[in-house]
Motif scaffolding. Structure first.
Motif, short mmCIF file in Angstrom:
data_model
loop_
_atom_site.label_atom_id
_atom_site.label_comp_id
_atom_site.label_asym_id
_atom_site.label_seq_id
_atom_site.Cartn_x
_atom_site.Cartn_y
_atom_site.Cartn_z
N GLY A 120 37.34 62.96 58.98
CA GLY A 120 36.92 63.45 57.37
C GLY A 120 37.97 62.27 56.32
O GLY A 120 37.14 60.91 56.78
N PRO A 121 37.35 62.47 55.30
CA PRO A 121 37.58 61.64 54.08
C PRO A 121 38.59 60.59 54.38
O PRO A 121 38.59 59.63 54.18
N ASN A 122 39.87 60.95 55.10
CA ASN A 122 41.28 60.09 55.00
C ASN A 122 40.49 59.19 56.62
O ASN A 122 41.07 58.09 56.74
N ALA A 123 40.50 59.66 57.55
CA ALA A 123 39.82 59.11 58.70
C ALA A 123 38.38 57.95 58.02
O ALA A 123 39.27 56.78 58.64
N LEU A 124 37.54 58.12 57.03
CA LEU A 124 36.83 57.34 56.82
C LEU A 124 37.35 55.98 55.61
O LEU A 124 37.13 54.92 56.18
N LYS A 125 38.63 56.50 54.78
CA LYS A 125 39.75 56.12 54.54
C LYS A 125 39.83 54.36 55.36
O LYS A 125 40.25 53.34 54.97
N HIS A 126 40.73 55.02 56.80
CA HIS A 126 41.36 54.27 57.05
C HIS A 126 39.93 53.13 58.50
O HIS A 126 40.64 51.97 57.87
N GLY A 127 38.93 53.96 58.70
CA GLY A 127 37.76 53.15 58.81
C GLY A 127 37.15 51.71 57.79
O GLY A 127 37.29 50.97 57.86
N GLU A 128 37.88 52.07 56.78
CA GLU A 128 36.83 51.88 55.96
C GLU A 128 38.42 50.69 55.47
O GLU A 128 37.84 49.00 55.38
N GLN A 129 39.06 50.63 55.08
CA GLN A 129 40.22 49.89 55.24
C GLN A 129 40.43 49.16 55.99
O GLN A 129 41.02 47.84 56.06
N SER A 130 40.14 49.23 57.63
CA SER A 130 39.94 47.88 58.72
C SER A 130 38.96 47.61 58.76
O SER A 130 39.08 46.28 59.25
N LEU A 131 38.26 47.90 58.52
CA LEU A 131 36.75 46.45 57.89
C LEU A 131 37.09 45.59 57.17
O LEU A 131 36.71 44.77 56.80
N ALA A 132 37.33 45.99 55.71
CA ALA A 132 37.39 45.49 54.92
C ALA A 132 39.26 44.39 54.64
O ALA A 132 38.64 43.09 54.65
N ALA A 133 39.92 44.81 56.24
CA ALA A 133 40.37 43.62 57.05
C ALA A 133 40.38 42.51 57.49
O ALA A 133 40.07 41.04 56.86
N LEU A 134 39.09 42.83 57.87
CA LEU A 134 38.18 41.98 58.63
C LEU A 134 37.41 41.51 58.07
O LEU A 134 36.69 40.34 58.29
N SER A 135 36.77 42.01 56.71
CA SER A 135 36.43 40.60 56.01
C SER A 135 36.65 39.70 55.57
O SER A 135 35.67 38.97 54.82
N ARG A 136 37.78 39.15 55.73
CA ARG A 136 37.65 37.89 55.26
C ARG A 136 38.53 36.94 56.77
O ARG A 136 38.42 35.57 56.84
N LEU A 137 37.81 38.10 58.08
CA LEU A 137 37.62 36.66 58.68
C LEU A 137 35.67 36.87 58.46
O LEU A 137 34.57 38.08 58.48
N ASP A 138 34.91 35.98 59.44
CA ASP A 138 33.75 35.63 58.85
C ASP A 138 32.99 35.98 59.74
O ASP A 138 32.06 34.79 60.85
N VAL A 139 32.95 37.11 60.25
CA VAL A 139 31.95 37.75 60.93
C VAL A 139 31.20 38.57 60.41
O VAL A 139 31.54 39.44 59.40
N GLY A 140 30.20 39.97 61.30
CA GLY A 140 29.44 40.66 60.50
C GLY A 140 29.61 41.86 61.00
O GLY A 140 31.05 41.73 61.81
N MET A 141 29.05 42.92 60.38
CA MET A 141 29.49 44.28 60.14
C MET A 141 29.92 44.28 62.19
O MET A 141 30.80 45.17 62.78
N LYS A 142 28.65 44.25 62.73
CA LYS A 142 28.97 44.79 63.84
C LYS A 142 29.75 43.92 65.12
O LYS A 142 30.38 44.66 65.90
N ASP A 143 30.22 42.89 64.63
CA ASP A 143 31.36 42.22 65.66
C ASP A 143 32.84 42.41 64.34
O ASP A 143 33.39 43.33 65.99
N ALA A 144 32.34 42.89 63.57
CA ALA A 144 33.96 43.45 62.90
C ALA A 144 34.45 44.42 63.22
O ALA A 144 35.12 45.53 63.54
N SER A 145 33.20 45.17 63.41
CA SER A 145 33.38 46.98 64.39
C SER A 145 34.12 47.05 65.28
O SER A 145 34.71 47.62 66.25
N LYS A 146 33.57 46.08 66.36
CA LYS A 146 34.09 45.98 67.97
C LYS A 146 35.50 45.30 68.14
O LYS A 146 36.06 45.56 69.01
N ILE A 147 35.75 44.39 66.29
CA ILE A 147 37.27 43.91 66.94
C ILE A 147 37.81 44.88 66.68
O ILE A 147 38.94 45.60 66.92
#
Length: 219
Positions: free
Chosen positions: A121-148
């Motif tokens: 749902g919409p809140n779960a999407l927000k949580h996933g987006e925020q988690s990936l946004a947190a890792l955007s500070r780390l110099d990795v691609g989205m594939k590795d960010a998703s694994k983290i």
């Protein structure tokens, strides 16, 4: 009314002017699950708590699975941190992990419900987006960010399951105590004795996990 495969969030809501609202329905279901577990949640039980006819709930949902989806996403909203995340990736992902820990401890049925694969749902999407946004500070691609993100989620799930087991077990069992006293399990005996003062190893485990990630990516 014919059933539809359209997610419940995309469907038109029932008449909000009526006594029963979708928000009240979901809030009541969550209160029941928090107090008695997911299996205690039923259309009839919720209707009784709200003092309405069971059929009236179907102005907001078509089936119980809709209710479970709504419950899951409502609690997923508690995972979202409204304040700006720290600039440092470790601090940011740690803040999210702590929020997940606290949310699961408040709503232990969420892990059981997640195993049923509720619709996202919409809140779960927000949580996933925020988690990936947190890792955007780390110099990795989205594939590795998703694994983290997945690795942190796995750690959270394991921590929660163990914490719930210890809480429900209520301490060391007589059989285990007697067996450890035999001296046949010296390492286990020592682990239990030395670990007695550390019942909440969450922060240490999270540090070890993030240290490994930092080494892997030179962060």
């Amino acid at each position: 009314m014919a059933a539809t495969n359209e997610p419940v969030w995309m469907r038109q809501r029932g008449d909000r002017r009526r006594k029963l609202s979708r928000e009240a329905l979901v809030a009541t279901a969550i209160e029941i699950a928090d107090a008695e577990g997911l299996e205690a949640v039923s259309i009839r039980r919720i209707a009784g708590e709200l003092n309405v006819r069971a059929m009236s709930l179907y102005t907001h949902i078509e089936r119980k699975e809709d209710l479970l989806d709504l419950m899951f996403d409502e609690v997923a909203g508690e995972l979202v941190i409204e304040d700006p995340l720290p600039d440092d990736w470790r601090e940011a992902i740690s803040a999210i992990a702590r929020r997940e820990r606290d949310t699961l401890l408040r709503h232990p049925w969420m892990v059981d419900l997640a195993a049923r694969r509720p619709q996202v749902g919409p809140n779960a999407l927000k949580h996933g987006e925020q988690s990936l946004a947190a890792l955007s500070r780390l110099d990795v691609g989205m594939k590795d960010a998703s694994k983290i993100v997945m690795a942190v989620d796995h750690y959270m799930t394991g921590y929660f399951v163990r914490a719930r087991m210890l809480r429900e077990r209520g301490g060391e069992q007589p059989y285990m105590r007697d067996m450890l006293a035999t001296g046949r399990f010296p390492h286990l005996e020592r682990a239990f004795k030395e670990g007695a003062e550390d019942q909440e190893p969450f922060e240490q485990g999270l540090t070890w996990l993030l240290d490994g990630i930092a080494r892997e990516y030179g962060a």
